[in-house]
Design a protein around this motif. Sequence first.
Motif, mmCIF file in Angstrom:
data_model
loop_
_atom_site.group_PDB
_atom_site.id
_atom_site.type_symbol
_atom_site.label_atom_id
_atom_site.label_comp_id
_atom_site.label_asym_id
_atom_site.label_seq_id
_atom_site.Cartn_x
_atom_site.Cartn_y
_atom_site.Cartn_z
ATOM 1 N N CYS A 1 8.863 -0.862 4.398
ATOM 2 C CA CYS A 1 8.481 -0.002 5.576
ATOM 3 C C CYS A 1 7.045 0.360 5.475
ATOM 4 O O CYS A 1 6.280 0.222 6.497
ATOM 5 C CB CYS A 1 9.287 1.414 5.285
ATOM 6 N N ALA A 2 6.343 0.294 4.524
ATOM 7 C CA ALA A 2 4.929 0.608 4.370
ATOM 8 C C ALA A 2 4.131 -0.698 5.092
ATOM 9 O O ALA A 2 3.006 -0.388 5.592
ATOM 10 C CB ALA A 2 4.400 0.625 2.786
ATOM 11 N N GLU A 3 4.954 -1.951 4.812
ATOM 12 C CA GLU A 3 4.443 -2.835 5.638
ATOM 13 C C GLU A 3 4.607 -3.206 7.271
ATOM 14 O O GLU A 3 4.086 -3.652 7.846
ATOM 15 C CB GLU A 3 4.786 -4.444 4.929
ATOM 16 N N LEU A 4 5.867 -2.780 7.367
ATOM 17 C CA LEU A 4 6.692 -3.075 8.838
ATOM 18 C C LEU A 4 6.770 -1.859 9.835
ATOM 19 O O LEU A 4 6.773 -2.152 10.916
ATOM 20 C CB LEU A 4 7.872 -3.788 8.439
ATOM 21 N N CYS A 5 6.809 -0.825 9.195
ATOM 22 C CA CYS A 5 7.103 0.449 9.948
ATOM 23 C C CYS A 5 5.721 0.553 11.087
ATOM 24 O O CYS A 5 4.538 0.267 10.629
ATOM 25 C CB CYS A 5 7.541 1.520 9.251
ATOM 26 N N THR A 6 5.973 1.441 11.837
ATOM 27 C CA THR A 6 4.820 1.583 13.017
ATOM 28 C C THR A 6 4.608 3.080 12.999
ATOM 29 O O THR A 6 3.719 3.372 13.491
ATOM 30 C CB THR A 6 5.113 1.126 14.179
ATOM 31 N N VAL A 7 5.408 3.709 12.713
ATOM 32 C CA VAL A 7 5.492 5.471 12.778
ATOM 33 C C VAL A 7 4.450 5.806 11.523
ATOM 34 O O VAL A 7 4.826 5.507 10.281
ATOM 35 C CB VAL A 7 6.699 6.062 12.581
ATOM 36 N N THR A 8 3.323 6.284 11.692
ATOM 37 C CA THR A 8 2.454 6.714 10.736
ATOM 38 C C THR A 8 3.021 7.635 9.576
ATOM 39 O O THR A 8 2.923 7.333 8.476
ATOM 40 C CB THR A 8 1.223 7.306 11.192
ATOM 41 N N ALA A 9 3.505 8.496 10.081
ATOM 42 C CA ALA A 9 4.009 9.589 9.168
ATOM 43 C C ALA A 9 5.362 8.942 8.111
ATOM 44 O O ALA A 9 5.285 9.176 7.079
ATOM 45 C CB ALA A 9 4.811 10.768 9.622
ATOM 46 N N GLU A 10 5.966 7.790 8.613
ATOM 47 C CA GLU A 10 7.226 7.318 8.002
ATOM 48 C C GLU A 10 6.509 6.414 6.968
ATOM 49 O O GLU A 10 6.916 6.137 5.767
ATOM 50 C CB GLU A 10 8.105 6.528 8.980
ATOM 51 N N ARG A 11 5.647 5.634 7.521
ATOM 52 C CA ARG A 11 4.757 4.589 6.514
ATOM 53 C C ARG A 11 4.156 5.367 5.236
ATOM 54 O O ARG A 11 4.015 4.908 4.303
ATOM 55 C CB ARG A 11 3.807 3.860 7.200
ATOM 56 N N ARG A 12 3.383 6.595 5.479
ATOM 57 C CA ARG A 12 2.914 7.231 4.726
ATOM 58 C C ARG A 12 3.958 7.867 3.519
ATOM 59 O O ARG A 12 3.826 7.878 2.381
ATOM 60 C CB ARG A 12 2.466 8.602 5.154
ATOM 61 N N LEU A 13 5.203 8.343 4.153
ATOM 62 C CA LEU A 13 6.164 8.809 3.259
ATOM 63 C C LEU A 13 6.740 7.555 2.320
ATOM 64 O O LEU A 13 6.979 7.687 1.043
ATOM 65 C CB LEU A 13 7.315 9.214 4.077
ATOM 66 N N ALA A 14 6.926 6.309 2.986
ATOM 67 C CA ALA A 14 7.259 5.361 2.173
ATOM 68 C C ALA A 14 6.216 4.873 1.094
ATOM 69 O O ALA A 14 6.708 4.514 -0.153
ATOM 70 C CB ALA A 14 7.322 3.881 3.116
ATOM 71 N N GLN A 15 4.947 4.753 1.443
ATOM 72 C CA GLN A 15 4.184 4.425 0.303
ATOM 73 C C GLN A 15 4.134 5.563 -0.709
ATOM 74 O O GLN A 15 3.987 5.236 -1.881
ATOM 75 C CB GLN A 15 2.621 4.625 1.040
ATOM 76 N N GLY A 16 4.297 6.924 -0.330
ATOM 77 C CA GLY A 16 4.622 7.838 -1.404
ATOM 78 C C GLY A 16 5.665 7.676 -2.241
ATOM 79 O O GLY A 16 5.645 7.964 -3.407
ATOM 80 N N MET A 17 6.700 7.220 -1.672
ATOM 81 C CA MET A 17 8.107 6.715 -2.498
ATOM 82 C C MET A 17 7.474 5.499 -3.663
ATOM 83 O O MET A 17 8.252 5.539 -4.577
ATOM 84 C CB MET A 17 9.012 6.246 -1.707
ATOM 85 N N VAL A 18 6.795 4.618 -2.941
ATOM 86 C CA VAL A 18 6.390 3.664 -3.959
ATOM 87 C C VAL A 18 5.826 4.035 -4.953
ATOM 88 O O VAL A 18 6.152 3.761 -6.294
ATOM 89 C CB VAL A 18 5.653 2.510 -3.220
ATOM 90 N N GLU A 19 4.585 5.037 -4.916
ATOM 91 C CA GLU A 19 3.775 5.441 -5.834
ATOM 92 C C GLU A 19 4.721 6.337 -6.968
ATOM 93 O O GLU A 19 4.527 6.141 -8.230
ATOM 94 C CB GLU A 19 2.768 6.231 -5.482
ATOM 95 N N ALA A 20 5.546 7.253 -6.437
ATOM 96 C CA ALA A 20 6.348 8.133 -7.034
ATOM 97 C C ALA A 20 7.492 7.320 -8.064
ATOM 98 O O ALA A 20 7.343 7.634 -9.048
ATOM 99 C CB ALA A 20 7.012 9.165 -6.314
ATOM 100 N N GLN A 21 8.038 6.261 -7.404
ATOM 101 C CA GLN A 21 9.160 5.705 -8.103
ATOM 102 C C GLN A 21 8.795 4.879 -9.188
ATOM 103 O O GLN A 21 9.319 4.894 -10.017
ATOM 104 C CB GLN A 21 10.066 5.009 -7.051
#
Length: 256
Positions: free
Chosen positions: A217-237
């Motif tokens: 999602c961080a690579e492919l999603c276009t909604v900024t808030a969703e991409r930000r959430l996805a990147q946060g998931m990567v780091e936290a997990q």
Amino acid sequence: MTAARGTRRTQWAAGSAVALALLFAGVATVAAARGDTADGKQPQAASAAVRAPATESADAGFARDMAVHHQQAVEMSFIVRDRTQDEDVRRFAYDIANTQANQRGMLLGWLDLWELPKVAVAGQEPMAWMATHGDHGEHGGRSAGDGHDMAGMDGMGDMTAGSGSGFTAHDGALMPGMATRTELDRLRKADGKQAEILYLQLMTDHHKGGVTMARGCAELCTVTAERRLAQGMVEAQQSELDAMAQMLSARGAEPR
């Protein structure tokens, strides 16, 4: 009932109340963002301001699939709560359940905001959005020309659930990393240290799958808030994966 056990149950009950409060708050936020009025009507200006992704987009696909993925993590965390008295594992499981329940509410809230179905359309396999949008820019996905093709995403080639991906949905495991029904039954029957190790191993697999989905999602999603959430998931997990490896080692075990 001992005072300690009563306190633990109170903490989990309080956590559930917090999660519900966050969910209801998210619903209210979605309604406000959509411009819904008290009589249920939606002003034209507010409606036009919301630019919803397509049903087949990476944004919608990730929201649907990760909501399902997160739900199982919450389920496993509540199972292990009742199968061990180890405070470290129970606290860790509580954090995962609380965080992922909250994130799941956000993902479903976005689908509601976009007025898109919360389940995949008929004939669409889980993770199809990663294969569909990894090679081109349709429906908002980034193009291969931008250097974001599937081959360039770590683990992406093994994550899609379609044919030729190396993964086939089975026994309730709809996506890579998810536990099967058989494994969940084993967790429900385990006790003490055995339950702790199995939970940490299952959750390790689960997080690895979740991290790769979130990277997608961080690579492919276009909604900024969703991409930000996805990147946060990567780091936290990723951080939680390190913690689980240490917890397994302390119990004389290791990831599967």
